[in-house]
Design an enzyme around this catalytic site. Sequence first.
Site, mmCIF file in Angstrom:
data_model
loop_
_atom_site.group_PDB
_atom_site.id
_atom_site.type_symbol
_atom_site.label_atom_id
_atom_site.label_comp_id
_atom_site.label_asym_id
_atom_site.label_seq_id
_atom_site.Cartn_x
_atom_site.Cartn_y
_atom_site.Cartn_z
ATOM 1 N N ASN A 96 0.842 -1.174 0.000
ATOM 2 C CA ASN A 96 0.000 0.000 0.000
ATOM 3 C C ASN A 96 0.874 1.219 0.000
ATOM 4 O O ASN A 96 2.078 1.106 0.004
ATOM 5 C CB ASN A 96 -0.895 -0.017 1.231
ATOM 6 C CG ASN A 96 -2.231 -0.620 0.877
ATOM 7 O OD1 ASN A 96 -2.925 -0.090 0.052
ATOM 8 N ND2 ASN A 96 -2.535 -1.734 1.477
ATOM 9 N N CYS A 97 0.262 2.392 0.012
ATOM 10 C CA CYS A 97 1.163 3.482 -0.288
ATOM 11 C C CYS A 97 0.545 4.854 -0.321
ATOM 12 O O CYS A 97 -0.604 5.045 -0.027
ATOM 13 C CB CYS A 97 1.714 3.230 -1.662
ATOM 14 S SG CYS A 97 0.359 2.738 -2.704
#
Lengths: 517, 971
Positions: free
Chosen positions: A18-19
């Site tokens: 994720n990010c």
Amino acid sequence: MSNLTKKGLYRPEFEHDNCGIGAVVNIYGKKSHQIVTDALKIVENLEHRAGKDAKGETGDGVGILTQISHKFFSKVCKENGINIGGEREYGIGMFFFPQNELKKNQAMKMFEIIVEKEGMEFLGWRKVSTKPSILGCKARECMPDIYQGFIKKPIEVEKGLEFDRKLYVVRRVFEQSNNNSYVPSLSSRTIVYKGMFLVDQLRTFFLDLQDEDYESAIATVHSRFSTNTNPSWERAHPNRFIVHNGEINTIKGNVDKMLAREETLGNMALSNHDMTKVLPIVNTQGSDSAMLDNTLEFLVMNGMPLPLAAMIMLPEPWAYNDTISTEVRDFYQYYATMMEPWDGPASILYSDGDIMGAILDRNGLRPSRYYIMDDGRLILSSEVGVLELDEAHVITKERLHPGKMLLVNTLEKRVMSDEEIKEYYAKKEPYGEWLDSNMVTLSEIKIPNEKIPAFTKDEKQRLWKAFGYTYEEYRTSIFAMAQNGSEQIGAMGVDTPIAVLSKEYQPLYYYFKQLFA
Amino acid sequence: MLEEKPENCQVLKIENPILTDLDMLKIKTMKKPGFKVAVVPTVYFKSTPIERVLEQLFVQVDKAYREGANILILSDRGVDENHVALPSLLAVAAVHKHLVQTKKCTAMSLIIESGEPREVHHFATLLGYGACAVNPYLAHATIADLVENEILNKDYYAAVEDYDHAILKGIIKIASKMGISTIQSYQGSKIFEAIGIAEEVVQKYFTGTVSRIGGITLTDIAKQTDEQHSKAFDPLGLDMDLSLSSLGRHKMRSQGEQHRYNPKTIHLLQQATKEGDYNKFVEYTEKIDSENTGFLRSLMDFNYPEKGIDIDEVESVESILKRFKTGAMSYGSISQEAHEALAIAMNRLQGMSNSGEGGESDERLESAGTDCDRSSAIKQVASGRFGVTSRYLVSAKEIQIKLAQGAKPGEGGHLPAGKVYPWIAKTRHSTPGVSLISPPPHHDIYSIEDLAQLIYDLKNANKYARISVKLVSEAGVGTVAAGVAKAGAQVILVSGYDGGTGAAPLSSIHNAGLPWELGLAETHQTLLANGLRNKVIVETDGKLMSGRDVAIAALLGAEEFGFATAPLVTLGCVMMRVCNLDTCPMGIATQNPQLRKNFIGKPEYVENFMLFIARQLREYMAKLGVRTIDEMVGRTDLLKKKENLSEREAKIDLSAIIGQENIYSREENIFNSKNIYDFKLEETKDEAVILSQKDMREGIIKGLKRERTVKLTNTDRTFGTLLGSQITRNHPLGLPEDTITIHCEGAGGQSFGAFIPKGLTLDLCGDSNDYFGKGLSGGKLIVKAPKEAKYNPDENIIIGNVALYGATSGEVYIAGMAGERFCVRNSGATAVVEGVGEHGCEYMTGGRVVVLGPTGKNFAAGMSGGIAYVLDENNYLYRNVNKELILMEKIENKADQEELKNILENHVKYTGSKKAKRILENFEEFIPKFKKLIPGDYKKIIQLSSKFMEQGMTAQDAQIEAFYASLGSKN
């Protein structure tokens, strides 16, 4: 990974990532170095959305996708004695080669041969200027040898997509002929710089990105937060088209169906001969984002417009949605018969070098805010405040809405709204009419003049036994559902044996446990 | 697909994947151009080798495909003396795999007609492994039988419809646990882990599924199917007992499934702990630990060294007890008596009890540190955020984020209306007699960076507390744990699927999640491999019932241990399993004042249990030759697989879990406080710019007015929270309004103003990100666009998603629009905003929300309390409101109009909103354009209690009366 884990319970496919994401675009297609600098600044200000290893010196991955800066590459290629010609008359491949000299040379040679076999001219290699000393030790240990390869556009091939399609075939062939190199991008329009960085290392590691002549009108950036620290340069984003914040939870099913679909897909833009070279569409070793990117890329290279491909893979809730037009609903219904949604929280940015699009999952589970400035810049990011901007020059502050899209077309020099894009595609064909004459619903089928055989008491009892029904299922569970329309509630957990250790008969279903996110 | 042509959409559309017998008949006989249906039987002659049966099946499927079939029905109708049915799941998975491999799966749809599936989980696996639709003909025939025998007093067709609906609802719930929102994408998604099936079977037919401990082979599957068949059709044709047997899969039955808690063990445990009789306790554990109980750990044995050590050399009981905890059970699910008994016992032992997710009353928070400390050391933060206030968090020694719960991993909680007694409603900041829903996900955690943010928020809310994250064992939990460790958690709890006390659908209790043995071992291994193990404490729970259980847990990698069912049993629980009904005869899982009188438990019983466990654990430690728990952690070489196991048990392969050489140093295997994650709180603007000033600190301590101005950007996350926690620490009830005011300029980072208490005001000029005002606890938040801005604030987004999640009180004024999920789970704050995205006011239980502009879809879904006033100028709102619980009214009542006016006046005062000004100037004109949204049940209760108050009752009594009146009876 150490011995312990190889023998143990860990499996690489468990990894999640994720990010934070961002994009800066000049709507009018005006290229500048500022766009690149701003995009890098965004990712640097999303540090808290990026992951680090236990020592805090190696990042989980950071990267940027830009247009190919002709100004910059004509300068550096001249220095390297490579004649690349005019803008978009050449393609650039970004390469992660092994550090081993022999293996690297073999890979390079292999690539050159493939280019020639595909009827194109290979122009030369450029070693990308980097600064490895700034890296964390884990990143340095597995750092690839990074090169750029240049390919000349054949005269008869049109600039842009058509040339990129040829380059796509080259890359797919190379990927299947070599197993120790990775190609972050190979295109005449876009290029990707990425690696296992902390957010501020992207800029300092790649000297290209610091050059004032490095210009672009489009830049997308990504910082990765992985649940693991399995070292990998490839897994950083951007992929060839997309950066992705979120997760595709249905990935196994999607990939299975893509595999199965390969034969029935048909081909539009790619020749039969080329089709055999690019299959399989999906590289199942990749992350969920990479597999999504594989599919999207394939659809585009095979003739589907990029926004359309994004629309059908990530449809908004349409079935019971009365805020969209009938045409759009019919359009979605038509494509739903062929492609199931790639479902999960996701904010995705995509670009082919001419357009930059963004799409948000149907539930709006990832943040994506954007500003439009009066100088024609559009700035999109997971968070606001990532760039210092003069409030007096802001025209609009918006966000991506659940299931909705945004598209900047730098060729047409404008922003297209979700409604405009969707109406455009929905009205291209008479989807409603097609559905009406082809799709059958269960209620339309005639009830035949036949009787459904009923079981005698003895038959029922024997079948119950044969299938292992229990008294509780009969009297409590099936009864409760038929009575109340909902499942029975229990409490206080489980203190009975797992299926395999039970002394009683257990239907096969109980050997499978549901996963959850 | 790439070519757009009409024939592409030639499909049969099915609304419900559970087909009735009539649906099935229609499909089988359908004659529509372009469709061809083929039926392939999955019954086979008894004694045919199963491999051959499957191969034969594939041949028939291929034949059907060649003949142009595009709808394939697998059917096991026709089971008789010599016809056996393939297990339907095996048939579906194998055929689907075959279709994928031979690239036919998008050209042929798979329907299964089977007598086998009957429970939700059965259908979920069938769809998950590739079936498009299922016809459970025998389950339907069972319903017919129930109707015929007048057990079910209902029309057959209505009953079938309800049954099919229940199944579908259950599947949707299972899919949504994985974040999947359509059945179309769930189908074939294989979101399961196999446990107890041989690797080769999984690889061949259930490809892509994780299976890590081996197990039964195809031949075993055939054998058990055949044996079951012979019970229905005796090979000798003899008459046989065809009555259904009682298996007792959930509730104990005299015959049938083995239960670890049975009348004998329950009695022994209660006696032992009541009388303080260790010998009885040993007698109890002997029964518990027998291998018949069928846990994974039942197959393990200690690998004792030749020589142990003297028991005096082993770490003391007192020191071990510090690692013991009781499980999270909310006040609300269990009675005050039971809840406090656990807290008192654990506080006396210096272990920790867990508040659960229901908040804690002020009286108990005040008792912290006194002789009779009834306050739970661990404060839980779950998706409902009930009672999560600044004060609650500041009082914690450990704050636990519940990501999942053993009883129902992936699901939210539900407290039925009848259990929401007034005193429960008070600690939960909700309305008595109105049922409470904890939404399944945390609305501020959809990914790992979100979790990192919540951990950071809670650390800011109480910097002295350690932050713990609770996970449930499943395939991949170790990887999640690695992410959690990187996100800054200090404790990671891996719960077993079998644990848990909460109420949940049976299919969820039994079929979701894994035993802790697997999850714990995976977590320990993955953390080690990533160099993260020594940064975190690993804890486990899930039916830990004896010293042996705890010793095994430690050897597999746990440093701390949780107990839930066993302490409840010592307090009198007899495993009636009616916790969800408010009828617990022992006064534990009930709020009913009459039943609570039956409570016979004492903290001493719990203490005895813990002491006995520790004592027994020490005995094992001495024999294992380890002095301390730290020396034990992760020593799987001290475990081995039992010998002389049954054939089936012997097939289980534990080599991935135990008996491995640990190549890492001791230091890498255990937590060390010097490796704690550094949140760098001293660099926050709260610390560095505000609290660093003596003048400000003095203002906080003495409650004097102070003002400051700061510039912010998105990297200033969770601004104001540390400052707020300092105020709460000094003044648990907060300060007078506006005592401390901070003027901010720029962009507020995520979680701006989270948990700030009364007396603190943040006045932001600019915009802000997600989680704005999370858990607001009385403070005031103001946001407006800068003066130089040329855009129209009421048409632009200045606040991100999920604002005011779990706010309990306070005031918020936003001169601009906000994103999705505005005021989700608000239970008391008053907020004004000029437009919101989708899911506004979702699950709200209290407070006031004024929206002066457009709302997105699904507004007020699950809202069970509070009021929303929405300006609906285009009469568009009715399309967007989720009407399930909500009444939409005009604002006719004078008091309501007054209230709205007051709020708007404040809005203008604080933000200078042009829109609000215009409305106030033409208030009479605007009033008819407003809609008032109020939940029906909530309205009823409010009306009832005001009626009782008019009759002269005190507010408190009126509430209690209203509660009983709303339930229709007084118990």
